[in-house]
Design a protein around this motif. Structure first.
Motif, PDB file in Angstrom:
ATOM      1  N   HIS A 197      36.557  95.375 -22.592  1.00 24.94           N
ATOM      2  CA  HIS A 197      35.217  94.921 -22.182  1.00 24.94           C
ATOM      3  C   HIS A 197      35.030  93.437 -22.491  1.00 24.94           C
ATOM      4  O   HIS A 197      34.393  92.706 -21.734  1.00 24.94           O
ATOM      5  N   VAL A 198      35.583  93.007 -23.627  1.00 27.92           N
ATOM      6  CA  VAL A 198      35.516  91.595 -24.015  1.00 27.92           C
ATOM      7  C   VAL A 198      36.270  90.743 -23.000  1.00 27.92           C
ATOM      8  O   VAL A 198      35.776  89.710 -22.522  1.00 27.92           O
ATOM      9  N   THR A 199      37.482  91.185 -22.644  1.00 27.57           N
ATOM     10  CA  THR A 199      38.320  90.437 -21.712  1.00 27.57           C
ATOM     11  C   THR A 199      37.670  90.347 -20.338  1.00 27.57           C
ATOM     12  O   THR A 199      37.617  89.272 -19.724  1.00 27.57           O
ATOM     13  N   LYS A 200      37.130  91.456 -19.865  1.00 26.72           N
ATOM     14  CA  LYS A 200      36.498  91.464 -18.537  1.00 26.72           C
ATOM     15  C   LYS A 200      35.293  90.518 -18.504  1.00 26.72           C
ATOM     16  O   LYS A 200      35.139  89.705 -17.579  1.00 26.72           O
ATOM     17  N   TRP A 201      34.461  90.586 -19.539  1.00 22.03           N
ATOM     18  CA  TRP A 201      33.253  89.757 -19.608  1.00 22.03           C
ATOM     19  C   TRP A 201      33.623  88.280 -19.775  1.00 22.03           C
ATOM     20  O   TRP A 201      33.073  87.406 -19.095  1.00 22.03           O
ATOM     21  N   THR A 202      34.569  87.996 -20.645  1.00 20.37           N
ATOM     22  CA  THR A 202      34.957  86.606 -20.894  1.00 20.37           C
ATOM     23  C   THR A 202      35.535  85.983 -19.638  1.00 20.37           C
ATOM     24  O   THR A 202      35.180  84.856 -19.257  1.00 20.37           O
ATOM     25  N   ALA A 253      44.267  87.370 -26.234  1.00 21.07           N
ATOM     26  CA  ALA A 253      43.697  86.051 -26.534  1.00 21.07           C
ATOM     27  C   ALA A 253      42.739  85.679 -25.415  1.00 21.07           C
ATOM     28  O   ALA A 253      43.165  85.374 -24.301  1.00 21.07           O
ATOM     29  N   ASN A 254      41.440  85.751 -25.709  1.00 16.94           N
ATOM     30  CA  ASN A 254      40.424  85.376 -24.731  1.00 16.94           C
ATOM     31  C   ASN A 254      39.956  83.951 -24.976  1.00 16.94           C
ATOM     32  O   ASN A 254      40.059  83.431 -26.081  1.00 16.94           O
ATOM     33  N   ASP A 255      39.416  83.326 -23.926  1.00 18.56           N
ATOM     34  CA  ASP A 255      38.796  82.019 -24.104  1.00 18.56           C
ATOM     35  C   ASP A 255      37.578  82.166 -25.022  1.00 18.56           C
ATOM     36  O   ASP A 255      36.886  83.195 -24.974  1.00 18.56           O
ATOM     37  N   PRO A 256      37.290  81.167 -25.869  1.00 21.94           N
ATOM     38  CA  PRO A 256      36.145  81.317 -26.786  1.00 21.94           C
ATOM     39  C   PRO A 256      34.763  81.186 -26.143  1.00 21.94           C
ATOM     40  O   PRO A 256      33.757  81.175 -26.856  1.00 21.94           O
ATOM     41  N   ILE A 257      34.670  81.145 -24.826  1.00 21.01           N
ATOM     42  CA  ILE A 257      33.376  80.943 -24.159  1.00 21.01           C
ATOM     43  C   ILE A 257      32.352  82.026 -24.521  1.00 21.01           C
ATOM     44  O   ILE A 257      31.153  81.776 -24.528  1.00 21.01           O
ATOM     45  N   ALA A 274      34.959  86.820 -16.623  1.00 21.80           N
ATOM     46  CA  ALA A 274      33.864  86.644 -15.659  1.00 21.80           C
ATOM     47  C   ALA A 274      33.063  85.382 -15.975  1.00 21.80           C
ATOM     48  O   ALA A 274      32.664  84.642 -15.062  1.00 21.80           O
ATOM     49  N   MET A 275      32.837  85.112 -17.259  1.00 18.81           N
ATOM     50  CA  MET A 275      32.039  83.945 -17.655  1.00 18.81           C
ATOM     51  C   MET A 275      32.772  82.625 -17.399  1.00 18.81           C
ATOM     52  O   MET A 275      32.145  81.565 -17.354  1.00 18.81           O
ATOM     53  N   LEU A 276      34.091  82.681 -17.254  1.00 20.59           N
ATOM     54  CA  LEU A 276      34.852  81.461 -16.972  1.00 20.59           C
ATOM     55  C   LEU A 276      34.753  81.054 -15.501  1.00 20.59           C
ATOM     56  O   LEU A 276      35.018  79.904 -15.151  1.00 20.59           O
ATOM     57  N   ALA A 277      34.377  81.990 -14.651  1.00 21.56           N
ATOM     58  CA  ALA A 277      34.266  81.709 -13.216  1.00 21.56           C
ATOM     59  C   ALA A 277      32.833  81.274 -12.896  1.00 21.56           C
ATOM     60  O   ALA A 277      31.906  81.556 -13.665  1.00 21.56           O
ATOM     61  N   PRO A 278      32.621  80.572 -11.773  1.00 16.94           N
ATOM     62  CA  PRO A 278      31.245  80.240 -11.386  1.00 16.94           C
ATOM     63  C   PRO A 278      30.420  81.527 -11.254  1.00 16.94           C
ATOM     64  O   PRO A 278      30.889  82.497 -10.661  1.00 16.94           O
ATOM     65  N   PRO A 279      29.211  81.567 -11.818  1.00 14.76           N
ATOM     66  CA  PRO A 279      28.447  82.828 -11.825  1.00 14.76           C
ATOM     67  C   PRO A 279      27.965  83.231 -10.428  1.00 14.76           C
ATOM     68  O   PRO A 279      27.467  82.389  -9.683  1.00 14.76           O
ATOM     69  N   PRO A 280      28.140  84.514 -10.079  1.00 16.23           N
ATOM     70  CA  PRO A 280      27.587  84.986  -8.801  1.00 16.23           C
ATOM     71  C   PRO A 280      26.060  85.027  -8.855  1.00 16.23           C
ATOM     72  O   PRO A 280      25.455  84.929  -9.920  1.00 16.23           O
ATOM     73  N   GLU A 281      25.457  85.210  -7.686  1.00 12.36           N
ATOM     74  CA  GLU A 281      23.993  85.123  -7.574  1.00 12.36           C
ATOM     75  C   GLU A 281      23.277  86.121  -8.482  1.00 12.36           C
ATOM     76  O   GLU A 281      22.277  85.797  -9.115  1.00 12.36           O
ATOM     77  N   HIS A 282      23.798  87.349  -8.580  1.00  6.28           N
ATOM     78  CA  HIS A 282      23.079  88.358  -9.370  1.00  6.28           C
ATOM     79  C   HIS A 282      23.101  88.010 -10.866  1.00  6.28           C
ATOM     80  O   HIS A 282      22.150  88.341 -11.586  1.00  6.28           O
ATOM     81  N   VAL A 283      24.144  87.313 -11.327  1.00  2.00           N
ATOM     82  CA  VAL A 283      24.188  86.887 -12.736  1.00  2.00           C
ATOM     83  C   VAL A 283      23.188  85.755 -12.962  1.00  2.00           C
ATOM     84  O   VAL A 283      22.476  85.732 -13.977  1.00  2.00           O
ATOM     85  N   LEU A 284      23.102  84.837 -12.006  1.00  2.00           N
ATOM     86  CA  LEU A 284      22.089  83.773 -12.108  1.00  2.00           C
ATOM     87  C   LEU A 284      20.680  84.378 -12.139  1.00  2.00           C
ATOM     88  O   LEU A 284      19.815  83.917 -12.881  1.00  2.00           O
ATOM     89  N   ASN A 285      20.478  85.432 -11.339  1.00  2.00           N
ATOM     90  CA  ASN A 285      19.172  86.111 -11.332  1.00  2.00           C
ATOM     91  C   ASN A 285      18.865  86.717 -12.698  1.00  2.00           C
ATOM     92  O   ASN A 285      17.731  86.633 -13.198  1.00  2.00           O
ATOM     93  N   LEU A 286      19.871  87.345 -13.315  1.00  2.00           N
ATOM     94  CA  LEU A 286      19.694  87.944 -14.644  1.00  2.00           C
ATOM     95  C   LEU A 286      19.326  86.894 -15.688  1.00  2.00           C
ATOM     96  O   LEU A 286      18.385  87.068 -16.464  1.00  2.00           O
ATOM     97  N   ILE A 287      20.105  85.807 -15.685  1.00  2.00           N
ATOM     98  CA  ILE A 287      19.875  84.754 -16.682  1.00  2.00           C
ATOM     99  C   ILE A 287      18.501  84.122 -16.465  1.00  2.00           C
ATOM    100  O   ILE A 287      17.778  83.820 -17.421  1.00  2.00           O
ATOM    101  N   GLY A 288      18.141  83.960 -15.209  1.00  2.00           N
ATOM    102  CA  GLY A 288      16.817  83.408 -14.902  1.00  2.00           C
ATOM    103  C   GLY A 288      15.703  84.349 -15.320  1.00  2.00           C
ATOM    104  O   GLY A 288      14.704  83.929 -15.930  1.00  2.00           O
ATOM    105  N   ALA A 289      15.865  85.646 -15.024  1.00  2.00           N
ATOM    106  CA  ALA A 289      14.823  86.632 -15.344  1.00  2.00           C
ATOM    107  C   ALA A 289      14.587  86.746 -16.845  1.00  2.00           C
ATOM    108  O   ALA A 289      13.471  87.042 -17.303  1.00  2.00           O
TER     109      ALA A 289
END
Length: 417
Positions: free
Chosen positions: A354-359, A305-309, A361-376
């Motif tokens: 893979h779903v669980t790991k990604w979900t 059961a993953n969060d629906p985020i 991760a998305m529940l935590a504050p995003p690290p800098e490299h993820v912010l860079n990806l989303i920005g790019a």
């Protein structure tokens, strides 16, 4: 003919029951509600199913609503600028839309589960309308070759022990609030195609907006995910649907005014069109042991059961049903013993991990490299498209999302850095 009992009539339980039925198995399905009760009841979820999950339905010819449901061709991400929810003009630091390789669709589970349940009965399946307790399963486990538990809430889940190594969170990470509405206007950007909109408000939570097909036709889902204890965590105890919608819109006006601008004329689809709640994301031991020693196999939300985020619930349920169906068919006449049950779950976990790991991760504050990806992704359409298609195949995030070096290398491939 092998006899199989499926307890729970959600996406996975029904898809599996109908799939087994089409292969000549003698299937009994237990549901605590009739099709009419489901159809006229409260919404049960948000759902947006991407290509792979939809294809599992097509393979079983269960895609009854494909021509009616909106075809979702894109997935957009907006990020509120820091401080933008203070008084004054609100800016988006990021705003882009990735195009999906294959369209996604959302069908209100009240429509789908009621329709599938009626189909199961019309095709000769045995439908038992009764809530099941552990004691009931103890009795049934002696009369069926296999008992599958696909009821993700209630007493039965307690038979499946939490797997602490795969469950990093002991508490809910978001407070969830859903409203199904008619009358939402198009986004001024890309009004020519439907897209799911993911609006991220750092430190506060997320608003998801998705087109859907509901009991009264085409609609949209407004879905808040609030950080517990924060400004969005205000829906607990709100029983009146009108009050729920009014709160939803008030929060949109404050935190995502670009979405509120098209929501000024919305109304609820029906009196059952709201839902609020929270749960801790949990992975469980897939095998449940009954008091008599009999074994049952957990399905979909019961075991993962993953969060629906990340919008993966119904996708994962469809993939779980497909994996379990294949394992049952391959088993032939051999016993459905504990070793087989664990191997069957492992086959599903190969994608679900893979779903669980990604979900998570998305529940935590995003690290800098993820912010860079989303920005790019705002200036690099291939990055936006890849991110959007990751919702269909979350395994792809392993190659560019989690690791800062892989993310840098991927972005560097566009800039020559």
């Amino acid at each position: 003919m092998r006899k199989i009992l499926v307890v729970g009539a959600g996406q996975s339980g029904l898809q599996l029951a109908l799939g087994l039925q089409s292969h000549g198995y003698e299937v009994t399905l237990m549901s605590n509600r009739t099709a009419d009760e489901i159809r006229s009841g409260r919404v049960m979820s948000t759902q947006c199913m991407f290509h792979t999950a939809l294809q599992h339905e097509r393979d079983l010819q269960l895609n009854f609503w494909e021509s009616q449901a909106p075809k979702i061709e894109g997935l957009g991400v907006s990020v509120a600028a820091p401080g933008s929810h203070d008084p004054g003009p609100t800016q988006r630091a990021v705003d882009w839309v990735g195009k999906l390789d294959g369209y996604a669709q959302s069908v209100d589970q009240r429509v789908k589960m009621a329709g599938w349940m009626e189909t199961f009965a019309q095709r000769g399946g045995q439908l038992v309308i009764h809530g099941a307790a552990v004691g009931d399963l103890d009795y049934f486990s002696r009369t069926y070759d296999l008992v599958l538990v696909a009821a993700g809430k209630g007493e039965l889940v307690s038979m499946f022990a939490r797997d602490p190594e795969r469950s990093p969170y002991a508490e809910p990470q978001r407070a969830l609030a859903v409203a199904y509405v008619h009358g939402l206007g198009p986004r001024p950007e890309h009004p020519e195609f439907d897209a799911v909109r993911c609006n991220l408000v750092p430190g506060v939570g997320e608003l998801f907006v998705m087109p859907t097909l509901t009991v009264s036709g085409r609609a949209d889902i407004l879905f808040w995910e609030g950080i517990p204890g924060g400004p969005l965590d205000v829906f607990r105890g709100v029983k009146d649907p009108a009050e729920h919608l009014s709160l939803t819109l008030e929060l949109m006006e404050k935190f995502t005014p670009w979405e509120y601008a098209r929501a000024t004329k919305v109304e609820l689809t029906d009196a059952g069109g709201t839902l609020a709640g929270r749960y801790a994301p949990t992975v469980r031991n897939p095998v449940g042991r009954l008091p008599s020693g009999g074994l049952v196999l957990g399905v979909a939300d019961v075991v993962v059961a993953n969060d629906p985020i990340t919008g993966q619930g119904s996708n994962s349920a469809s993939k779980c049903a497909a994996a379990y169906l294949a394992s049952i068919l391959e088993r032939g006449d051999q016993p459905f013993d504990e070793e087989w049950m664990r191997a069957t779950f492992d086959r599903y976990w190969a994608t679900a991990q893979h779903v669980t790991k990604w979900t998570n991760a998305m529940l935590a504050p995003p690290p800098e490299h993820v912010l860079n990806l989303i920005g790019a992704a705002g200036s690099l359409q291939p990055v936006a498209d890849r991110f959007a298609n990751g919702f269909n195949d979350p395994a792809d995030f392993e190659d560019f999302f989690f690791d800062p070096d892989k993310a840098a290398a991927y972005l560097g491939s566009f800039t020559g850095a």
